[in-house]
Design an enzyme around this catalytic site. Structure first.
Site, PDB file in Angstrom:
ATOM      1  N   GLU A 138      -9.610   2.112  -5.847  1.00  0.00           N
ATOM      2  CA  GLU A 138     -10.531   2.401  -4.754  1.00  0.00           C
ATOM      3  C   GLU A 138     -10.211   3.761  -4.153  1.00  0.00           C
ATOM      4  O   GLU A 138      -9.037   4.096  -3.930  1.00  0.00           O
ATOM      5  CB  GLU A 138     -10.443   1.304  -3.690  1.00  0.00           C
ATOM      6  CG  GLU A 138     -10.665  -0.091  -4.269  1.00  0.00           C
ATOM      7  CD  GLU A 138     -11.366  -1.025  -3.308  1.00  0.00           C
ATOM      8  OE1 GLU A 138     -11.809  -0.577  -2.233  1.00  0.00           O
ATOM      9  OE2 GLU A 138     -11.494  -2.213  -3.656  1.00  0.00           O
TER      10      GLU A 138
ATOM     11  N   ARG B   3      -7.115  -7.668  -9.147  1.00  0.00           N
ATOM     12  CA  ARG B   3      -7.816  -8.944  -9.315  1.00  0.00           C
ATOM     13  C   ARG B   3      -9.273  -8.661  -9.633  1.00  0.00           C
ATOM     14  O   ARG B   3      -9.718  -7.523  -9.592  1.00  0.00           O
ATOM     15  CB  ARG B   3      -7.737  -9.763  -8.020  1.00  0.00           C
ATOM     16  CG  ARG B   3      -8.210  -8.947  -6.820  1.00  0.00           C
ATOM     17  CD  ARG B   3      -8.385  -9.771  -5.582  1.00  0.00           C
ATOM     18  NE  ARG B   3      -8.549  -8.961  -4.386  1.00  0.00           N
ATOM     19  CZ  ARG B   3      -9.666  -8.347  -4.035  1.00  0.00           C
ATOM     20  NH1 ARG B   3     -10.741  -8.415  -4.807  1.00  0.00           N
ATOM     21  NH2 ARG B   3      -9.730  -7.638  -2.920  1.00  0.00           N
TER      22      ARG B   3
ATOM     23  N   HIS C  94     -15.171  -2.891   8.068  1.00  0.00           N
ATOM     24  CA  HIS C  94     -14.403  -2.420   6.908  1.00  0.00           C
ATOM     25  C   HIS C  94     -14.542  -3.349   5.699  1.00  0.00           C
ATOM     26  O   HIS C  94     -13.760  -3.256   4.757  1.00  0.00           O
ATOM     27  CB  HIS C  94     -12.923  -2.241   7.251  1.00  0.00           C
ATOM     28  CG  HIS C  94     -12.672  -1.404   8.463  1.00  0.00           C
ATOM     29  ND1 HIS C  94     -13.007  -0.067   8.527  1.00  0.00           N
ATOM     30  CD2 HIS C  94     -12.137  -1.714   9.679  1.00  0.00           C
ATOM     31  CE1 HIS C  94     -12.671   0.414   9.727  1.00  0.00           C
ATOM     32  NE2 HIS C  94     -12.151  -0.560  10.431  1.00  0.00           N
TER      33      HIS C  94
ATOM     34  N   ASN D  11      -6.838  -2.763  -6.256  1.00  0.00           N
ATOM     35  CA  ASN D  11      -6.970  -4.215  -6.226  1.00  0.00           C
ATOM     36  C   ASN D  11      -6.661  -4.777  -7.607  1.00  0.00           C
ATOM     37  O   ASN D  11      -7.293  -4.403  -8.595  1.00  0.00           O
ATOM     38  CB  ASN D  11      -8.376  -4.623  -5.785  1.00  0.00           C
ATOM     39  CG  ASN D  11      -8.585  -4.395  -4.306  1.00  0.00           C
ATOM     40  OD1 ASN D  11      -7.754  -4.798  -3.487  1.00  0.00           O
ATOM     41  ND2 ASN D  11      -9.652  -3.737  -3.940  1.00  0.00           N
TER      42      ASN D  11
ATOM     43  N   ARG E  35     -24.393  -9.115  -0.342  1.00  0.00           N
ATOM     44  CA  ARG E  35     -23.640 -10.316   0.007  1.00  0.00           C
ATOM     45  C   ARG E  35     -24.338 -11.028   1.159  1.00  0.00           C
ATOM     46  O   ARG E  35     -24.450 -10.481   2.265  1.00  0.00           O
ATOM     47  CB  ARG E  35     -22.206  -9.965   0.420  1.00  0.00           C
ATOM     48  CG  ARG E  35     -21.438  -9.170  -0.624  1.00  0.00           C
ATOM     49  CD  ARG E  35     -19.991  -9.024  -0.209  1.00  0.00           C
ATOM     50  NE  ARG E  35     -19.278  -8.077  -1.058  1.00  0.00           N
ATOM     51  CZ  ARG E  35     -17.958  -7.895  -1.038  1.00  0.00           C
ATOM     52  NH1 ARG E  35     -17.212  -8.625  -0.210  1.00  0.00           N
ATOM     53  NH2 ARG E  35     -17.380  -7.018  -1.829  1.00  0.00           N
TER      54      ARG E  35
ATOM     55  N   LYS F 276     -17.164  -4.875   2.644  1.00  0.00           N
ATOM     56  CA  LYS F 276     -18.359  -4.456   1.914  1.00  0.00           C
ATOM     57  C   LYS F 276     -19.503  -5.468   2.042  1.00  0.00           C
ATOM     58  O   LYS F 276     -19.275  -6.671   2.061  1.00  0.00           O
ATOM     59  CB  LYS F 276     -18.005  -4.272   0.432  1.00  0.00           C
ATOM     60  CG  LYS F 276     -16.856  -3.304   0.197  1.00  0.00           C
ATOM     61  CD  LYS F 276     -16.275  -3.476  -1.199  1.00  0.00           C
ATOM     62  CE  LYS F 276     -14.996  -2.684  -1.356  1.00  0.00           C
ATOM     63  NZ  LYS F 276     -14.305  -2.968  -2.633  1.00  0.00           N
TER      64      LYS F 276
ATOM     65  N   LYS G 154       0.809  -1.223   0.000  1.00  0.00           N
ATOM     66  CA  LYS G 154       0.000   0.000   0.000  1.00  0.00           C
ATOM     67  C   LYS G 154       0.842   1.272   0.000  1.00  0.00           C
ATOM     68  O   LYS G 154       0.443   2.296  -0.552  1.00  0.00           O
ATOM     69  CB  LYS G 154      -0.938  -0.004   1.210  1.00  0.00           C
ATOM     70  CG  LYS G 154      -1.864  -1.215   1.279  1.00  0.00           C
ATOM     71  CD  LYS G 154      -2.762  -1.308   0.046  1.00  0.00           C
ATOM     72  CE  LYS G 154      -3.763  -2.436   0.143  1.00  0.00           C
ATOM     73  NZ  LYS G 154      -3.184  -3.777  -0.052  1.00  0.00           N
TER      74      LYS G 154
END
Length: 448
Positions: free
Chosen positions: A274, A291, A234, A289, A334, A236, A116
């Site tokens: 993001e 992927r 944290h 990210n 989800r 989603k 990061k």
């Protein structure tokens, strides 16, 4: 084009990749741990091979097992899905070194964006706005010096992590040492790397991400944005596109800028930029990210594109779509096997598991009735994606789908998801990363 793809993953994403391979007329190979032996995609893939051990390190993170099976079945490509080894630069390089195609960006991008601190630096150099942050913190003195310059609140973050794991919010100097120790310990266990850094803490931001696709010829395009602010711990829970309540032209410009940066960098497959949006309108880079995302179905619903097929095509040297349009509204929830109040995982046998079959609703799951939900892996049961010509219609269809989804044998977070979808502020498009905390607090106090 590739001919046979081994899927180094499990659950909904493994089944999703099997589907993409089938539609591309490619052979698919799945691997499975003993805990996943009842998974429906085992019978849907071209071939299936067992892994030894249930723990992630003994199964889906075991590079030697995965590569041995890949050579045994003569696969020519490996798709890592999301999680597990999807952003492991060492694994990606090993796949390439052993003569197979890694379906994702080049290992150098996994390494650079997986760290990061280096990702922030690279994006800042290219003109992407970032919130104040430190270099890697090696001792408490460095942390205190940064805090003295920037002030509180701050957040300690693992440099090599993701998904919110290990993050520690610090409101005063006295909390700093303990936060550093906790973040390092979690990072070392979860990511096998203990490096951490400090960043300005943004209270109740919007979490907006931009889907990027890039080829191996230096071209990159954006596939618009997703709103991902509805989160717990944290992580989603609900995502949608377009993002409500933010100027659409400003979002389009940020999406275009993100794609331009990826093109200049030479990025070469699917990725997601993001960002965080503050209440005052500031924008800052959060992470990239490298992927496929869990929420990729939201973008697929509004663009009509198949992102998994595009990943495979681009990894094989193919070209980007020439024209991309966004139509309608899409929203995803989800569904987790977890207590809706405590949000702790729930395990057991799915005595009843009947996903709804409804117009404009898509369900992605790696489970079927009679299967055991074990303690070994992430407890996500399914993703439910609904589309509509308006945001209200998409939300309504998602609500109906959640009510119609029959699950017995484990507890689920369906009631929490429905609370959010019916919340007046959410319906007005007034969302931020604290919305679930607020809804649960209001429920406890009896406030409507």
């Amino acid at each position: 084009m590739l001919k046979k793809i081994l899927i180094a993953n499990r659950g909904a994403i493994a089944r999703r990749i099997v589907r993409a391979c089938s539609e591309l007329r490619l052979q698919s190979v799945v691997v499975y741990s003993p805990a996943d032996i009842q998974a429906p995609y085992i019978g849907e893939a071209t071939e299936a091979y067992p892994l030894t051990g249930n723990a992630s390190k003994d199964s889906y993170l075991d590079q030697d097992q995965i590569m041995s099976i890949a050579h045994k079945c003569r696969a020519d490509g490996i798709h890592p899905g999301y999680g597990f080894m999807s952003e492991n630069a060492g694994f990606a390089q090993r796949v390439i070194d052993e003569g197979l195609t890694f379906i994702g960006p080049s290992p150098k991008w996994l390494a650079q964006m997986g760290d990061k601190v280096s990702a922030r630096a690279a994006m800042s150099e290219m003109g992407m706005p970032v919130f104040p942050g430190s270099e890697l913190i090696t001792d408490i003195a460095e942390a205190e010096a940064f805090a003295q310059r920037e002030g509180f609140p701050l957040v300690v973050k693992p440099a090599g992590g993701g998904g919110g794991m290990g993050m520690q919010v610090v409101h005063e100097k006295a909390q700093l040492g303990q936060a550093l120790r906790q973040a390092k310990a979690i990072a070392s266990k979860a990511f096998a790397a203990s490096g951490v850094y400090l960043e300005r803490w943004i209270e109740a931001p919007r979490h907006i991400e931009f889907q990027i696709m890039a080829d191996q010829k230096g071209n990159a395009i954006h596939l618009f944005e997703r709103e991902c602010s509805v989160q717990r711990r944290h992580q989603k829970l609900i995502e949608e596109s377009p993002a409500p309540g933010i100027d659409s032209q400003a979002l389009l410009q940020q999406a275009q800028a993100s794609a331009a940066i990826c093109a200049k960098l030479g990025y070469d497959n699917l990725g997601t930029i993001e960002t965080l949006y503050t209440l005052s309108g500031e924008v800052g880079f959060l992470e990239m990210n490298t992927r496929i995302q869990v929420e990729h179905g939201v973008t697929e619903a509004v663009t009509g594109l198949d992102l998994v097929q595009l990943q495979i095509t681009l990894a094989a040297g193919g070209s980007l779509p020439t024209q991309v349009k966004r139509e309608g509204f899409a929203i995803e929830a989800r569904l987790y096997a977890e207590d809706p109040e405590t949000q702790f995982p729930s395990t057991g046998t799915l005595n009843v598991f009947r996903p709804p079959k409804l117009f404009a609703v898509r369900v992605e799951t790696g489970y079927q009735e009679g299967q055991v939900v074990s303690q070994y892996y992430d407890p996500m049961l399914a993703k439910i994606i609904a589309k509509g010509t308006t945001r209200e219609q998409a939300i309504g269809r998602l609500l109906i789908a959640l009510k119609a989804f029959k699950v017995q044998g484990v507890r689920t977070n369906a009631s929490l998801l429905m609370q959010v979808l019916q919340d007046p502020a959410f319906l007005r498009g007034e969302v931020d990363t604290h919305i679930i905390q607020r809804i649960q607090n209001e429920k406890k106090t009896g406030k409507n």
